[in-house]
Design an enzyme around this catalytic site. Structure first.
Site, PDB file in Angstrom:
ATOM      1  N   GLU A   1       6.729  -3.059  -2.362  1.00  0.00           N
ATOM      2  CA  GLU A   1       6.750  -2.076  -3.446  1.00  0.00           C
ATOM      3  C   GLU A   1       7.097  -0.682  -2.938  1.00  0.00           C
ATOM      4  O   GLU A   1       7.936   0.019  -3.523  1.00  0.00           O
ATOM      5  CB  GLU A   1       5.400  -2.078  -4.163  1.00  0.00           C
ATOM      6  CG  GLU A   1       5.181  -3.328  -4.995  1.00  0.00           C
ATOM      7  CD  GLU A   1       3.771  -3.470  -5.530  1.00  0.00           C
ATOM      8  OE1 GLU A   1       3.573  -4.272  -6.460  1.00  0.00           O
ATOM      9  OE2 GLU A   1       2.852  -2.784  -5.021  1.00  0.00           O
TER      10      GLU A   1
ATOM     11  N   GLU B   1     -21.125   6.179  -7.244  1.00  0.00           N
ATOM     12  CA  GLU B   1     -19.764   6.278  -6.729  1.00  0.00           C
ATOM     13  C   GLU B   1     -19.692   7.455  -5.771  1.00  0.00           C
ATOM     14  O   GLU B   1     -20.044   8.576  -6.124  1.00  0.00           O
ATOM     15  CB  GLU B   1     -18.766   6.462  -7.869  1.00  0.00           C
ATOM     16  CG  GLU B   1     -17.347   6.736  -7.421  1.00  0.00           C
ATOM     17  CD  GLU B   1     -16.791   5.647  -6.504  1.00  0.00           C
ATOM     18  OE1 GLU B   1     -16.307   6.016  -5.406  1.00  0.00           O
ATOM     19  OE2 GLU B   1     -16.864   4.452  -6.864  1.00  0.00           O
TER      20      GLU B   1
ATOM     21  N   ALA C   1       2.243 -10.050 -10.174  1.00  0.00           N
ATOM     22  CA  ALA C   1       3.498  -9.300 -10.270  1.00  0.00           C
ATOM     23  C   ALA C   1       3.624  -8.389  -9.068  1.00  0.00           C
ATOM     24  O   ALA C   1       2.650  -7.768  -8.639  1.00  0.00           O
ATOM     25  CB  ALA C   1       3.554  -8.489 -11.557  1.00  0.00           C
TER      26      ALA C   1
ATOM     27  N   ILE D   1       2.406  -4.742  -1.187  1.00  0.00           N
ATOM     28  CA  ILE D   1       2.344  -3.291  -1.014  1.00  0.00           C
ATOM     29  C   ILE D   1       3.547  -2.797  -0.219  1.00  0.00           C
ATOM     30  O   ILE D   1       4.187  -1.799  -0.571  1.00  0.00           O
ATOM     31  CB  ILE D   1       1.027  -2.887  -0.333  1.00  0.00           C
ATOM     32  CG1 ILE D   1      -0.158  -3.186  -1.249  1.00  0.00           C
ATOM     33  CG2 ILE D   1       1.034  -1.403   0.037  1.00  0.00           C
ATOM     34  CD1 ILE D   1      -1.514  -2.920  -0.619  1.00  0.00           C
TER      35      ILE D   1
ATOM     36  N   LYS E   1       0.945   4.069  -8.065  1.00  0.00           N
ATOM     37  CA  LYS E   1       2.087   3.347  -7.487  1.00  0.00           C
ATOM     38  C   LYS E   1       3.148   3.079  -8.543  1.00  0.00           C
ATOM     39  O   LYS E   1       4.345   3.263  -8.301  1.00  0.00           O
ATOM     40  CB  LYS E   1       1.611   2.031  -6.885  1.00  0.00           C
ATOM     41  CG  LYS E   1       2.720   1.102  -6.423  1.00  0.00           C
ATOM     42  CD  LYS E   1       2.194  -0.310  -6.281  1.00  0.00           C
ATOM     43  CE  LYS E   1       1.822  -0.904  -7.636  1.00  0.00           C
ATOM     44  NZ  LYS E   1       1.191  -2.235  -7.516  1.00  0.00           N
TER      45      LYS E   1
ATOM     46  N   CYS F   1      -7.470   1.020  -8.045  1.00  0.00           N
ATOM     47  CA  CYS F   1      -6.397   0.860  -9.020  1.00  0.00           C
ATOM     48  C   CYS F   1      -5.986   2.187  -9.641  1.00  0.00           C
ATOM     49  O   CYS F   1      -4.802   2.519  -9.692  1.00  0.00           O
ATOM     50  CB  CYS F   1      -6.831  -0.119 -10.109  1.00  0.00           C
ATOM     51  SG  CYS F   1      -5.559  -0.374 -11.364  1.00  0.00           S
TER      52      CYS F   1
ATOM     53  N   ASP G   1     -12.601  -6.865  -5.084  1.00  0.00           N
ATOM     54  CA  ASP G   1     -11.977  -7.042  -3.772  1.00  0.00           C
ATOM     55  C   ASP G   1     -12.977  -7.207  -2.641  1.00  0.00           C
ATOM     56  O   ASP G   1     -12.638  -7.758  -1.590  1.00  0.00           O
ATOM     57  CB  ASP G   1     -11.071  -5.852  -3.459  1.00  0.00           C
ATOM     58  CG  ASP G   1      -9.845  -5.788  -4.356  1.00  0.00           C
ATOM     59  OD1 ASP G   1      -9.732  -6.634  -5.266  1.00  0.00           O
ATOM     60  OD2 ASP G   1      -9.007  -4.892  -4.157  1.00  0.00           O
TER      61      ASP G   1
ATOM     62  N   HIS H   1      18.041 -13.520 -27.611  1.00  0.00           N
ATOM     63  CA  HIS H   1      19.328 -13.369 -26.921  1.00  0.00           C
ATOM     64  C   HIS H   1      19.928 -11.989 -27.173  1.00  0.00           C
ATOM     65  O   HIS H   1      19.826 -11.468 -28.276  1.00  0.00           O
ATOM     66  CB  HIS H   1      20.285 -14.451 -27.419  1.00  0.00           C
ATOM     67  CG  HIS H   1      21.610 -14.450 -26.729  1.00  0.00           C
ATOM     68  ND1 HIS H   1      21.777 -14.922 -25.444  1.00  0.00           N
ATOM     69  CD2 HIS H   1      22.831 -14.016 -27.138  1.00  0.00           C
ATOM     70  CE1 HIS H   1      23.051 -14.793 -25.098  1.00  0.00           C
ATOM     71  NE2 HIS H   1      23.707 -14.236 -26.113  1.00  0.00           N
TER      72      HIS H   1
END
Length: 449
Positions: free
Chosen positions: A181, A35, A340, A178, A51, A43, A302, A435
């Site tokens: 949001e 990395e 979402a 994006i 975010k 994320c 991705d 309810h």
């Protein structure tokens, strides 16, 4: 048999790469991961998690306003952007540590630096050259700038989380999740927000009714949403930014955020040395087992541009590790994945849109309702929620569900289980609701359109 330094070398320590490394190590493989930035990927570091923390922060302003309708009386409030960012940074640092400890506890060797493929079964990183029987690419994607004059003056979603000052006036270019949001975040924090989108409606690819409904709600919330308009140029003038539009108009803002798409991080990985195939957008081509065109090289997340969601990357990484190192041939599953959008209000979907269902089935039934949520009854806020079910009329199976409203993301997760289980409209009708809730509308819809 040829010996290698590692059974698996993972390039990229985001959600998909970390999951693949851990599961492969659990199957007994000798694993390394590289990395070049921070553990957690988009994320954790500059995406979903920070975010949503900012989204939570932005909702308090509306809550203070609505409280008066419920009998609360409070003094004037103010918001500190620097305090919010400092708190966010502390939480992200904690989560980054969690990710790194997960890798360390799995006995995965860590390389800090940029890794490149140097040839078949060969990776170079931080001056070292190592061999691996299998290589997994999980390098994610990055924001792209629109090709307009003054693009260098814009920021992206990566930059927002490190702004020293929250801009009083911001223009956000784009109509995807994006853009929607961050428009909600800055609007909720009391900033003046103009959202510019060249399309006829926001959220391309979602159900058309959901798109129209959300667009209306964004406008009612105070966002200056302008559709069918694009940016021509951005210029710095008198300490502010002047945004020139295709309509011939101009506006002055303090920041311009580009949210016009993302591109896979494939540049500079050395893929050409091993003939890894890419599509027209630079994404790595893979099959249902995440195999690339080059033997021994796989890709997840991705960087493959299949379905760019964190749970999908985790699923792909897990399936890859089980397939290659666990003796289980598990193809990746991309059907009925819930989406979402943490806009304000939230929007969420699972399954087929109405248009997709009509393309696929000859008999489609639609059930839906738009109504004022109970909270708005006393707050006086002008808002409407939307719930919608798409049904295959030939077998009564529910093939799509869509919602706009408070906690839509939480609600759609349960609906996704029902759709995954091939529930019918009769199953929904036979289920008693809780309810009074927004979610109960899904089991009380009776009138077919």
């Amino acid at each position: 048999m040829q010996k290698y330094d590692f059974d698996l070398f993972v390039i990229g320590a985001g959600s998909g790469g970390v999951r693949a490394a851990r599961i492969a190590a659990g199957h007994g493989a000798k694993v390394a991961i590289a990395e070049e930035y921070r553990f957690g990927g988009t994320c954790v570091i500059r995406g979903c998690v920070p975010k949503k923390l900012l989204m939570y922060a932005s909702q308090y302003g509306q809550g203070f306003e609505d409280a008066a309708g419920f009998g609360w009386h409070s003094a004037a409030t103010s918001h500190s952007w620097t305090s919010l960012i400092a708190a966010k940074d502390a939480e992200i640092a904690r989560l980054e540590g969690v990710y790194q400890r997960l890798i360390e506890n799995a006995n995965v060797e860590i390389f800090k630096g940029r890794a490149q493929i140097a040839g078949p079964n060969r990776v170079t990183v931080t001056g070292a050259s190592v061999s691996a029987r299998t290589i997994l690419i999980a390098t994610g994607a990055r924001p792209v700038m629109p090709p307009v004059a003054g693009a260098n003056l814009m920021i992206t979603s990566d930059d927002v989380f490190d702004l020293p000052v929250g801009p009083p006036r911001i223009a956000i270019i784009g109509g995807g999740y994006i853009a929607c949001e961050f428009a909600g975040i800055f609007n909720g924090l009391g900033r003046h927000v103009v959202q510019l989108h060249r399309g006829s409606q926001v959220l391309r690819g979602f159900d058309d009714e959901l798109r129209e409904h959300l667009g209306d709600e964004l406008k009612k919330s105070g966002i200056d949403l302008r559709l069918g308009v694009d940016v021509v140029a951005v210029e710095r003038q008198r300490g502010a930014l002047s945004v020139q539009l295709t309509t011939g108009d101009a506006m002055e803002v303090d920041a311009v955020m580009a949210a016009t798409g993302r591109l896979p991080n494939t540049w500079g990985l050395g893929l050409e040395t091993v003939d890894v195939g890419l599509d027209q957008n630079g994404a790595i081509k893979v099959d249902e087992y995440s195999r690339t065109s080059s033997p021994g090289i796989y890709a997840v997340g991705d960087v493959t541009n299949r379905l760019n969601l964190t749970p999908v990357a985790i699923h792909e990484g897990h399936a890859f590790a089980d397939t290659v190192f666990g003796g289980k041939a598990l193809p990746t599953e991309h059907e009925n994945v819930p989406f979402a959008v943490f806009s304000q209000p939230q929007a969420a979907s699972v399954g087929l849109s109405e248009a997709q269902a009509r393309d696929r089935y000859s008999n489609v039934e639609i059930y839906g309702s738009a109504f004022r949520p109970m909270r708005a009854a006393l707050s006086g806020r002008d808002e409407k929620a939307l719930v919608k079910l798409v049904v295959n009329g030939s077998n009564d199976r529910v093939v799509g569900a869509h919602i706009v409203g408070a906690d839509a993301a939480e609600i759609i997760q349960g609906i996704a289980v029902a759709i995954k289980a091939r529930a019918t409209k009769a199953d929904f009708d036979a289920t008693l609701g809780v309810h009074p809730t927004l979610a109960e509308e899904f089991v009380t819809l009776r009138n077919r359109r």
